[in-house]
Structure formats: C-alpha cells, structure tokens
Design a protein around this motif. Structure first.
Motif, PDB file in Angstrom:
ATOM      1  N   LYS A 172       0.840  -1.221   0.000  1.00  0.00           N
ATOM      2  CA  LYS A 172       0.000   0.000   0.000  1.00  0.00           C
ATOM      3  C   LYS A 172       0.859   1.249   0.000  1.00  0.00           C
ATOM      4  CE  LYS A 172      -3.763  -1.150   3.190  1.00  0.00           C
ATOM      5  NZ  LYS A 172      -4.243  -0.811   4.525  1.00  0.00           N
ATOM      6  N   PRO A 173       0.380   2.318  -0.614  1.00  0.00           N
ATOM      7  CA  PRO A 173       1.147   3.569  -0.569  1.00  0.00           C
ATOM      8  C   PRO A 173       0.777   4.410   0.650  1.00  0.00           C
ATOM      9  CG  PRO A 173      -0.769   3.853  -1.958  1.00  0.00           C
ATOM     10  CD  PRO A 173      -0.833   2.439  -1.435  1.00  0.00           C
ATOM     11  N   VAL A 174       1.556   5.430   0.874  1.00  0.00           N
ATOM     12  CA  VAL A 174       1.149   6.511   1.769  1.00  0.00           C
ATOM     13  C   VAL A 174       0.346   7.472   0.893  1.00  0.00           C
ATOM     14  CG1 VAL A 174       1.992   8.478   3.093  1.00  0.00           C
ATOM     15  CG2 VAL A 174       3.232   6.296   3.154  1.00  0.00           C
ATOM     16  N   ILE A 175      -0.785   7.955   1.390  1.00  0.00           N
ATOM     17  CA  ILE A 175      -1.582   8.884   0.578  1.00  0.00           C
ATOM     18  C   ILE A 175      -1.410  10.303   1.121  1.00  0.00           C
ATOM     19  CG2 ILE A 175      -3.859   9.445  -0.345  1.00  0.00           C
ATOM     20  CD1 ILE A 175      -4.722   6.570   0.180  1.00  0.00           C
ATOM     21  N   ASP A 176      -0.850  11.163   0.290  1.00  0.00           N
ATOM     22  CA  ASP A 176      -0.711  12.587   0.665  1.00  0.00           C
ATOM     23  C   ASP A 176      -1.848  13.371   0.028  1.00  0.00           C
ATOM     24  OD1 ASP A 176       1.576  12.360   2.047  1.00  0.00           O
ATOM     25  OD2 ASP A 176       2.866  13.374   0.574  1.00  0.00           O
ATOM     26  N   ALA A 179      -3.720  18.869  -2.170  1.00  0.00           N
ATOM     27  CA  ALA A 179      -4.515  20.093  -2.362  1.00  0.00           C
ATOM     28  C   ALA A 179      -5.967  19.661  -2.261  1.00  0.00           C
ATOM     29  CB  ALA A 179      -4.228  20.687  -3.745  1.00  0.00           C
ATOM     30  N   PRO A 180      -6.902  20.619  -2.186  1.00  0.00           N
ATOM     31  CA  PRO A 180      -8.302  20.194  -2.198  1.00  0.00           C
ATOM     32  C   PRO A 180      -8.575  19.377  -3.466  1.00  0.00           C
ATOM     33  CG  PRO A 180      -8.123  22.531  -1.682  1.00  0.00           C
ATOM     34  CD  PRO A 180      -6.758  22.078  -2.067  1.00  0.00           C
ATOM     35  N   HIS A 181      -9.163  18.218  -3.326  1.00  0.00           N
ATOM     36  CA  HIS A 181      -9.497  17.328  -4.455  1.00  0.00           C
ATOM     37  C   HIS A 181      -8.272  16.776  -5.198  1.00  0.00           C
ATOM     38  CE1 HIS A 181     -13.662  18.334  -3.862  1.00  0.00           C
ATOM     39  NE2 HIS A 181     -13.421  19.613  -4.075  1.00  0.00           N
ATOM     40  N   ARG A 182      -7.114  16.804  -4.569  1.00  0.00           N
ATOM     41  CA  ARG A 182      -5.928  16.216  -5.195  1.00  0.00           C
ATOM     42  C   ARG A 182      -5.153  15.391  -4.167  1.00  0.00           C
ATOM     43  NH1 ARG A 182      -8.486  18.030  -8.595  1.00  0.00           N
ATOM     44  NH2 ARG A 182      -7.939  19.472 -10.279  1.00  0.00           N
ATOM     45  N   HIS A 183      -4.616  14.254  -4.614  1.00  0.00           N
ATOM     46  CA  HIS A 183      -3.752  13.476  -3.732  1.00  0.00           C
ATOM     47  C   HIS A 183      -2.605  12.883  -4.533  1.00  0.00           C
ATOM     48  CE1 HIS A 183      -6.510  10.368  -5.378  1.00  0.00           C
ATOM     49  NE2 HIS A 183      -5.572   9.490  -5.088  1.00  0.00           N
ATOM     50  N   LYS A 184      -1.626  12.363  -3.803  1.00  0.00           N
ATOM     51  CA  LYS A 184      -0.490  11.701  -4.461  1.00  0.00           C
ATOM     52  C   LYS A 184      -0.085  10.508  -3.607  1.00  0.00           C
ATOM     53  CE  LYS A 184       4.390  12.444  -5.793  1.00  0.00           C
ATOM     54  NZ  LYS A 184       4.472  11.647  -7.028  1.00  0.00           N
ATOM     55  N   TYR A 185       0.162   9.371  -4.279  1.00  0.00           N
ATOM     56  CA  TYR A 185       0.658   8.191  -3.580  1.00  0.00           C
ATOM     57  C   TYR A 185       2.188   8.265  -3.511  1.00  0.00           C
ATOM     58  CZ  TYR A 185      -3.887   5.979  -4.745  1.00  0.00           C
ATOM     59  OH  TYR A 185      -5.217   5.661  -4.883  1.00  0.00           O
ATOM     60  N   ARG A 186       2.697   7.886  -2.354  1.00  0.00           N
ATOM     61  CA  ARG A 186       4.155   7.803  -2.199  1.00  0.00           C
ATOM     62  C   ARG A 186       4.520   6.418  -1.681  1.00  0.00           C
ATOM     63  NH1 ARG A 186       6.061  12.927  -2.824  1.00  0.00           N
ATOM     64  NH2 ARG A 186       4.557  14.566  -2.331  1.00  0.00           N
ATOM     65  N   VAL A 347     -20.447  15.129  -4.833  1.00  0.00           N
ATOM     66  CA  VAL A 347     -19.647  13.908  -4.765  1.00  0.00           C
ATOM     67  C   VAL A 347     -18.321  14.255  -4.090  1.00  0.00           C
ATOM     68  CG1 VAL A 347     -18.605  12.038  -6.098  1.00  0.00           C
ATOM     69  CG2 VAL A 347     -20.614  13.202  -6.990  1.00  0.00           C
ATOM     70  N   GLU A 348     -17.958  13.468  -3.088  1.00  0.00           N
ATOM     71  CA  GLU A 348     -16.639  13.695  -2.469  1.00  0.00           C
ATOM     72  C   GLU A 348     -15.606  12.960  -3.308  1.00  0.00           C
ATOM     73  OE1 GLU A 348     -15.932  12.964   1.735  1.00  0.00           O
ATOM     74  OE2 GLU A 348     -18.037  13.458   2.067  1.00  0.00           O
ATOM     75  N   TYR A 349     -14.718  13.703  -3.932  1.00  0.00           N
ATOM     76  CA  TYR A 349     -13.762  13.052  -4.833  1.00  0.00           C
ATOM     77  C   TYR A 349     -12.377  13.656  -4.663  1.00  0.00           C
ATOM     78  CZ  TYR A 349     -13.550  17.252  -7.626  1.00  0.00           C
ATOM     79  OH  TYR A 349     -13.326  18.543  -8.013  1.00  0.00           O
ATOM     80  N   SER A 350     -11.407  12.887  -5.117  1.00  0.00           N
ATOM     81  CA  SER A 350     -10.035  13.393  -5.183  1.00  0.00           C
ATOM     82  C   SER A 350      -9.403  12.752  -6.417  1.00  0.00           C
ATOM     83  CB  SER A 350      -9.280  12.997  -3.915  1.00  0.00           C
ATOM     84  OG  SER A 350      -7.973  13.510  -3.969  1.00  0.00           O
ATOM     85  N   VAL A 351      -8.576  13.517  -7.130  1.00  0.00           N
ATOM     86  CA  VAL A 351      -7.893  12.982  -8.314  1.00  0.00           C
ATOM     87  C   VAL A 351      -6.412  12.901  -7.987  1.00  0.00           C
ATOM     88  CG1 VAL A 351      -7.590  13.220 -10.816  1.00  0.00           C
ATOM     89  CG2 VAL A 351      -9.541  14.308  -9.697  1.00  0.00           C
TER      90      VAL A 351
END
Ligand code: PLP
Length: 441
Positions: A172-176, A179-186, A347-351
C-alpha cells in the motif's frame, strides 16, 4: 475441454481480458460511446503524418522492404535498431550500454510476461546441482520467488502474468492529500520488506493507472534497496523517458546494470506494431532472448523499421518533447478542469496528481456503491472506464480503497472525454443520492 493448470489460469476472467474485451466491442460499435477505458493513445495527426511518411519510405524501396519484412530476424531485435538505440541512450544519458544491452520483444506486455516468469515462481536449480530444484527444496531459495510491487495500485496488465497469485507482493502507498481534491501516492518505505523470497522489484514510471511519477529520490532509494538485496529493479517506462516522454515533472530516467528498463513504441502512436524494448544487463538480455525465441521465434521488425531512422537522427526525442508531451499535458489540464467543474457539487472526490501517462485516477470517498458497480452502470450508458479493483494485486489484506477508485483515459477527443465525464458525474451523484449500501462485486 479439460484444461491444464496453465490453461485454467490463462482462460480465467481477468481484468486485462475485460479491459481488452471492452476495447474490442467498442471498436465495432458504431453508436454513441465514450471510451475512457483501455490504454489507447490519442490520435495525433502530426505523429500519424510521421508514420505515414515512414511507411511510404519503406514501401518505396523494394530491397529494403524485402530485407526488412520478408525475412525472420533475430530473437533479440534487428542489430541496426538496437545499435542505434544504444547510441542514442549513451549519447543522451551517458549510460554505459551497447546493443548487447537491448532486446526487442513483440510488445512490452510480452517482455514483462517473460521477465516475471523468468524470475518469479518455483525456483530453479543452482548451476552446480543442476537438479531441477523444486519441492525437495534443492532450488536456489527453497520456496517460491516473488515480484515485489512497492507501490500499489499498479498496472492491470501485470496482475495475471504468472501462474500463481502468490508470485506477487503488493504494498500500500502513503496517501498525501496535496490540495483540495488532489492526492499523491508515495512509496511507504517503512512497509517495504525485502524477504529472501523476493526475486525482483517492479514499478511503472509514469504509473499506469494513477498518472503518478515516482520521484528521483524514490527511484534512487529503490535502486539502493534492490542492489543491497541483489535483486533487479524493473522500471516500466512505457509512457516514460526518453520516449514518448509523457512526463510532467522533473523526473530523470535511471539505468544501471541492476535496472531493467522497459520501453515501448506503442504510446508513440504505434500500438499495433507491437514493439517492446528492454534495456538491461547482458545476462538478463541473454535470458530474455532465449525465452523470446521459444515464445515468438523472432521479433517483429515492422516497428523497428519504422522507428530506426528517427532514433538515429534523434527526431523521436524531439517529437516526444515537442509534440507528444505537450498534447497530453494540455489534455490533462483541461480534463482536470472539467472534473472540478462537474463533480464539485455532491460527490466527495479526489484525483491523483497528474504527473504523466494519460490517465486520471479518481477516488470517490462517499460513494455507497463499489466502483465496479459504477463501471457496470456506466457501461450501460456506453461510457467505458476501468474499475479500480483490478489494480490492487499481491496484497495481504483487502483494502476498501480498491473499491473507491476508477481509471479514466483522457487521450480520446475532447468532446468524447467531456461527455463521458458528464455521464460519470450524473451516475455518481445518482448513486450518492440513492444512498444504498455498497453492493458486493
Ligand atoms: N506497461 C504499461 C504500464 C502499460 O500501460 C502498457 C500498455 O498499456 C504496457 C506495458 C504494454 O504496452 P505494449 O505491450 O503495447 O508495449
């Protein structure tokens, strides 16, 4: 029909089969449809013109045509092609390689199939004992050998390539939340365990399905870990550097004798030429060549012939930097704007941060249905996406996140992407308003 274990494995319902089936049906369906699934590259007229020009040049010279296409060629690739590519990689990046560090395969999909099966599964014998290894524990490591995917989700096309699901380990990644509606896996380096059964570490960079690009630091750390444990680091650069270079960050390519770099001509606009390329140590290239001879006899030369002069002149790099990369970057930015416009209400979303490749990875946080169910409902409305669940393989425990994401391909024409998104937003909002419990897959 009585199938072997191999037969059962390769005829089972798999994500990649579903994906390619959706693509095939879409290709013959002439009605209204929105193809946001699959991995088809966009049609770039400028690239099509280049390939058309190369086809005319090939067809114009009968001797070249016959020598290039009317013969079986080597199981490792045309010498002129691999030498030209070695020169380009040496001159551009300073890598110490020759043509003997390069193998061509019929698509990089096949290259990874061979690599995984050469390295993972039941262990072989040591050269000294030559006893076949296996159950008696006389093999190199006793138990099964596995490929470690240090960051999941990963490419759907790897998931079923070996005989046993046990051959893969996914972390599994760490999820950062960036920003609002944005994430990045590390990569969660604290969670990486390189046990004795690990035969290789593998990442795609840019990552299919998320559009993540592992940072230079993450790659340097993986390289160090791989070398310390004497296992190869496989980096799948099907979307990466030096071509087609669909990379929007400051990432630089990495290679050394312990790195196995996968490249492909597909995302340059030639997926049907089925040309994959592996850059690796001579030992790995030798093994790959032997397997390639058994599986394919020889490599297809069409893609190599098309690309060779462009590699020799460096034109393939300038086309990647000046035509392909800007095309996808602009489309990515536009599609993200549409997503924020269409989904922000209800809709609660993040890209995932769009750092490369041509996928957007949407995470729905309050959907009462699984994204597989969403995929099914969208298919009924002629919108094809890929449900997230297929990209989470090799994991010890189920993770609800895998049912909350979808992959969207934004390479199709703008109207198709926009309309597809409108329908996805409608269906997602409908599901939220219905508020039913999440249905099983
Ligand atoms: N690797 C990744 C990450 C991909 O997304 C794909 C195809 O979409 C492949 C490999 C296979 O590409 P090909 O076999 O066309 O070279």
């Amino acid at each position: 029909m009585k199938l072997s274990k191999f037969g059962q494995k390769y005829t089972a319902k798999t994500g990649i089969l579903e994906l390619i089936d959706d693509l095939g049906k879409a290709a013959v369906n002439t009605g209204e449809q929105y193809m946001l699934g699959g991995g088809n590259p966009g049609i770039l007229r400028e690239m099509s013109e280049v390939w058309k020009r190369r086809m005319s040049e090939l067809a114009a010279n009968m001797d070249d045509f016959e020598a290039g296409l009317a013969r079986y060629h080597s199981h490792l690739g045309r010498p002129a092609f691999v030498d030209a590519l070695a020169d380009l990689l040496r001159d551009t990046f300073g890598w110490h390689i020759t043509g003997r560090n390069i193998a061509v395969t019929n698509g990089s999909q096949t290259a990874f199939y061979m690599l995984f099966n050469l390295l993972a599964g039941e262990p072989g014998s040591t050269p000294e004992t030559g006893d076949g290894g296996g159950a008696e524990g006389r093999g190199i490591g006793g138990g099964r050998r596995r490929v470690l995917f240090p960051i999941i989700p990963e490419y759907i096309g790897y998931a079923d390539q070996t005989l046993s699901h046990d051959d893969f380990v996914g972390v599994k990644p760490v999820i950062d939340q960036t920003a609002p509606h944005r994430h990045k896996y590390r990569i969660d380096f604290d969670a990486l365990e390189i046990t004795d059964d690990i035969a290789a570490i593998c990442v795609s960079r840019p990552t299919n399905p998320t559009g993540n690009v592992l940072t230079n630091d993450e790659i340097a750390r993986l390289d160090e870990i791989a070398r310390a444990h004497d296992v190869p680091l496989l980096i799948d650069g099907a979307y990466g550097m030096p071509f087609p270079n669909i990379v929007f960050t400051d990432a630089v390519p990495a290679w050394n004798e312990n790195i196995v770099l996968g490249l492909s001509l597909s995302k340059l606009g030639l997926p049907s030429a089925r040309t994959g390329i592996i850059v690796a140590s001579e030992e790995i290239i030798g093994a790959l060549g032997s397997a390639n001879a058994i599986m394919s006899l020889a490599t297809g030369t069409f893609g190599q012939l098309m690309a060779e002069p462009l590699i020799r002149s460096g034109e393939l790099l300038s086309l990647s930097d000046d035509v392909i990369r800007p095309f996808y970057l602009e489309k990515s930015r536009r599609t993200l704007e549409w997503i924020d416009e269409l989904f922000s209400d209800g809709v609660e979303y993040s890209v995932h941060e769009s750092e490369g490749a041509f996928f957007l990875w949407m995470w729905f946080k309050n959907l009462p249905i699984t994204t597989y169910e969403l995929y099914r409902r969208l298919k009924e409305r002629n919108v094809i996406v890929v449900p997230g669940t297929y990209f989470f393989f090799g994991m010890k425990e189920a993770w609800s996140h895998s049912d909350e994401c979808i992959r969207l391909n934004y390479a199709m024409p703008d109207e198709e992407v926009r309309r597809g998104l409108e329908i996805i937003a409608e269906e997602a909002k409908k599901a939220v308003s219905e508020g039913v419990a999440r249905s099983p897959r």
